[in-house]
Design a protein around this motif. Structure first.
Motif, mmCIF file in Angstrom:
data_model
loop_
_atom_site.group_PDB
_atom_site.id
_atom_site.type_symbol
_atom_site.label_atom_id
_atom_site.label_comp_id
_atom_site.label_asym_id
_atom_site.label_seq_id
_atom_site.Cartn_x
_atom_site.Cartn_y
_atom_site.Cartn_z
ATOM 1 N N ALA A 124 0.825 -1.204 0.000
ATOM 2 C CA ALA A 124 0.000 0.000 0.000
ATOM 3 C C ALA A 124 0.863 1.260 0.000
ATOM 4 C CB ALA A 124 -0.930 -0.007 1.212
ATOM 5 N N TYR A 125 1.939 1.268 0.787
ATOM 6 C CA TYR A 125 2.821 2.438 0.836
ATOM 7 C C TYR A 125 3.541 2.670 -0.487
ATOM 8 C CZ TYR A 125 2.221 2.374 5.922
ATOM 9 O OH TYR A 125 1.691 2.400 7.185
ATOM 10 N N SER A 126 3.739 1.600 -1.288
ATOM 11 C CA SER A 126 4.477 1.756 -2.545
ATOM 12 C C SER A 126 3.715 2.614 -3.558
ATOM 13 C CB SER A 126 4.764 0.378 -3.154
ATOM 14 O OG SER A 126 3.563 -0.267 -3.542
ATOM 15 N N PHE A 127 2.426 2.842 -3.333
ATOM 16 C CA PHE A 127 1.636 3.692 -4.226
ATOM 17 C C PHE A 127 1.405 5.082 -3.637
ATOM 18 C CE2 PHE A 127 0.403 -0.671 -5.274
ATOM 19 C CZ PHE A 127 0.582 -0.671 -6.642
ATOM 20 N N THR A 128 2.193 5.449 -2.628
ATOM 21 C CA THR A 128 2.051 6.752 -1.979
ATOM 22 C C THR A 128 3.401 7.457 -1.938
ATOM 23 O OG1 THR A 128 2.473 5.904 0.257
ATOM 24 C CG2 THR A 128 0.207 5.799 -0.544
ATOM 25 N N ALA B 127 1.270 4.557 -9.896
ATOM 26 C CA ALA B 127 2.469 3.796 -10.255
ATOM 27 C C ALA B 127 3.676 4.695 -10.470
ATOM 28 C CB ALA B 127 2.202 2.970 -11.506
ATOM 29 N N GLY B 128 3.635 5.898 -9.921
ATOM 30 C CA GLY B 128 4.747 6.826 -10.116
ATOM 31 C C GLY B 128 6.047 6.336 -9.522
ATOM 32 N N ASN B 129 5.984 5.710 -8.345
ATOM 33 C CA ASN B 129 7.204 5.205 -7.719
ATOM 34 C C ASN B 129 7.839 4.105 -8.557
ATOM 35 O OD1 ASN B 129 7.015 6.903 -5.460
ATOM 36 N ND2 ASN B 129 5.663 5.488 -4.409
ATOM 37 N N TYR B 130 7.041 3.234 -9.112
ATOM 38 C CA TYR B 130 7.575 2.161 -9.950
ATOM 39 C C TYR B 130 8.153 2.716 -11.247
ATOM 40 C CZ TYR B 130 5.072 -0.943 -6.768
ATOM 41 O OH TYR B 130 4.628 -1.608 -5.647
ATOM 42 N N LEU C 193 16.925 5.282 0.791
ATOM 43 C CA LEU C 193 15.687 5.970 0.432
ATOM 44 C C LEU C 193 14.739 6.072 1.615
ATOM 45 C CD1 LEU C 193 14.930 4.410 -3.090
ATOM 46 C CD2 LEU C 193 15.662 6.751 -2.612
ATOM 47 N N ALA C 194 14.675 5.030 2.416
ATOM 48 C CA ALA C 194 13.715 5.008 3.518
ATOM 49 C C ALA C 194 14.186 5.806 4.723
ATOM 50 C CB ALA C 194 13.437 3.556 3.926
ATOM 51 N N PHE C 195 15.462 5.681 5.096
ATOM 52 C CA PHE C 195 15.920 6.241 6.368
ATOM 53 C C PHE C 195 16.820 7.464 6.228
ATOM 54 C CE2 PHE C 195 15.215 1.665 7.033
ATOM 55 C CZ PHE C 195 14.249 1.725 8.012
ATOM 56 N N GLN C 196 17.370 7.696 5.049
ATOM 57 C CA GLN C 196 18.222 8.868 4.869
ATOM 58 C C GLN C 196 17.497 9.987 4.121
ATOM 59 O OE1 GLN C 196 22.075 7.959 3.237
ATOM 60 N NE2 GLN C 196 22.601 10.094 2.861
ATOM 61 N N PHE C 197 16.728 9.610 3.099
ATOM 62 C CA PHE C 197 16.013 10.610 2.312
ATOM 63 C C PHE C 197 14.518 10.672 2.639
ATOM 64 C CE2 PHE C 197 19.571 9.106 -0.371
ATOM 65 C CZ PHE C 197 20.304 10.289 -0.432
ATOM 66 N N ASN C 198 14.069 9.850 3.583
ATOM 67 C CA ASN C 198 12.661 9.844 4.032
ATOM 68 C C ASN C 198 11.682 9.659 2.869
ATOM 69 O OD1 ASN C 198 13.404 10.235 6.726
ATOM 70 N ND2 ASN C 198 13.402 12.466 6.499
ATOM 71 N N LYS C 199 12.019 8.750 1.975
ATOM 72 C CA LYS C 199 11.134 8.400 0.870
ATOM 73 C C LYS C 199 10.680 6.966 1.052
ATOM 74 C CE LYS C 199 13.150 11.659 -2.435
ATOM 75 N NZ LYS C 199 13.777 11.824 -3.794
ATOM 76 N N THR C 200 9.840 6.776 2.059
ATOM 77 C CA THR C 200 9.400 5.430 2.396
ATOM 78 C C THR C 200 8.532 4.827 1.299
ATOM 79 O OG1 THR C 200 9.455 6.050 4.729
ATOM 80 C CG2 THR C 200 8.265 4.039 4.167
ATOM 81 N N GLY C 201 7.727 5.645 0.636
ATOM 82 C CA GLY C 201 6.904 5.140 -0.453
ATOM 83 C C GLY C 201 7.744 4.607 -1.594
ATOM 84 N N ALA D 283 11.293 -2.347 -2.716
ATOM 85 C CA ALA D 283 11.213 -3.646 -2.044
ATOM 86 C C ALA D 283 10.225 -4.568 -2.753
ATOM 87 C CB ALA D 283 10.810 -3.458 -0.587
ATOM 88 N N VAL D 284 9.119 -4.031 -3.242
ATOM 89 C CA VAL D 284 8.153 -4.839 -3.978
ATOM 90 C C VAL D 284 8.759 -5.341 -5.284
ATOM 91 C CG1 VAL D 284 5.931 -4.789 -5.164
ATOM 92 C CG2 VAL D 284 6.158 -3.729 -2.924
ATOM 93 N N VAL D 285 9.514 -4.484 -5.963
ATOM 94 C CA VAL D 285 10.177 -4.900 -7.201
ATOM 95 C C VAL D 285 11.150 -6.040 -6.930
ATOM 96 C CG1 VAL D 285 11.805 -4.166 -8.986
ATOM 97 C CG2 VAL D 285 9.897 -2.685 -8.361
ATOM 98 N N LEU D 286 11.916 -5.937 -5.846
ATOM 99 C CA LEU D 286 12.846 -7.005 -5.484
ATOM 100 C C LEU D 286 12.101 -8.308 -5.212
ATOM 101 C CD1 LEU D 286 15.660 -8.027 -4.744
ATOM 102 C CD2 LEU D 286 15.310 -7.108 -2.443
ATOM 103 N N LEU D 287 10.985 -8.222 -4.510
ATOM 104 C CA LEU D 287 10.186 -9.413 -4.222
ATOM 105 C C LEU D 287 9.649 -10.039 -5.500
ATOM 106 C CD1 LEU D 287 8.757 -11.315 -2.234
ATOM 107 C CD2 LEU D 287 6.907 -9.632 -2.094
#
Length: 319
Positions: free
Chosen positions: A61-65, A79-82, A276-284, A290-294
């Motif tokens: 859900a977060y990957s689309f935000t 799908a902007g993040n992807y 991206l998640a912890f240094q640049f605060n781009k959790t989405g 992470a979804v792409v890796l999965l």
């Protein structure tokens, strides 16, 4: 009057209740037998849902935000993040870095299979060589990172060894993208060859010894024994190691993170996701990565199962 002799008293006929053993426990009802296994599975299923599937659903859900990981407000980006992962050069570059580790994985699989085949036969000091090959995998990854950090530094151990063979001059092995990635991939070969070696050795030793004896009586060489006996018998293990190699080449983290921190073009997929998640605060965006890796790992697993299916009835080809 003639008297009749009374008949002997007969015992009363035993009914169904009397035939039943009173000490024998009755069979539980059908609904209880059906419900009992689920009661034992309730706790592990709850843990699996809470700590695996629920976080996975949140990550999807977060990957689309555009959530920053802190603010309670987030907006839907579709799908902007992807699209950013596959179109932005600074994000897509990590796939090329993974190619170094994928090539290194091929080297370590070939080396592990070779050593496992050789040491499965009667060789002097083979137990010693088994320990030497498996020992690097037992060392902590952080310790390995610091050891090889000094190994590749200017004027370090590698330069000292090369100077013995006439190579003069100090070189910064971790200063350029190509040499740094090749050096880090070489460290992964040194560390993980032992794991693949143990997997292959266990699979080879599970092959019945009668097959080797019959092959030797027929005059088969070691190469022919490997081609017609060992390789067909350990196909599932080879497929497993290939799957681990592909997923591991994308999930490399600790050694490059300790040695370079992702600098000089050595940033891997996981290092990029963490930054991206912890240094640049781009959790989405990190969730999308992470979804792409999965999805890549699942796709590789599907391809591996199609190419190397589990075949319990597989027969060894005649020599």
């Amino acid at each position: 009057m003639t008297g009749t002799t009374p008949r002997a008293a007969r015992p009363a006929a035993a009914g169904p209740a009397a035939a039943t053993n009173p000490g024998r426990s009755r069979r539980p009802p059908r609904h209880r037998r059906t419900l009992t296994p689920w009661l034992f599975l309730l706790a592990p299923l709850a843990l699996l849902i809470v700590f695996t599937y629920a976080p996975l659903a949140n990550m999807l859900a977060y990957s689309f935000t555009d959530w920053d990981g802190v603010s309670p407000e987030l907006s839907f980006t579709g799908a902007g993040n992807y699209a950013d992962i596959f179109t932005r050069e600074d994000l897509f570059r990590v796939f090329f870095v993974s190619g170094y580790y994928l090539a290194a994985a091929v080297v370590q699989i070939v080396a592990a299979l070779y050593f496992a085949t050789v040491l499965s036969f009667r060789v002097r000091f083979r137990n010693f060589f088994k320990g030497v090959l498996f020992f690097p995998y037992l060392i902590n990854g952080v310790a390995i990172g610091f050891v090889f950090l000094y190994f590749f530094q200017d004027g370090g151990t590698l330069d000292s060894v090369l100077s013995l063979f006439g190579y003069a001059g100090d070189r910064a092995w971790l200063s350029s993208p190509t040499s740094a990635n090749v050096s880090l991939a070489g460290v992964s070969v040194w560390r993980y060859t032992g794991l693949n070696f143990v997997l292959f050795l266990g699979a080879i030793q599970s092959v019945p010894g009668e097959l080797y004896e019959a092959a030797e009586l027929d005059g088969a060489s070691r190469r022919q024994q490997f081609r017609y006996i060992i390789a067909p018998s350990i196909r599932p293990v080879i497929g497993l190691t290939v799957l681990l190699a592909v997923s591991g080449s994308l999930a490399v983290f600790e050694i490059p993170y300790i040695m370079t921190g992702g600098a000089t073009g050595t940033e891997t997929f996981v290092i990029q996701t963490v930054k991206l998640a912890f240094q640049f605060n781009k959790t989405g965006l990190a969730s999308a990565a992470a979804v792409v890796l999965l999805l890549i790992v699942l796709a590789v697993t599907w391809v591996q199962r199609r190419l190397v299916p589990d075949d319990p009835d597989h027969k060894v080809a005649p020599v």
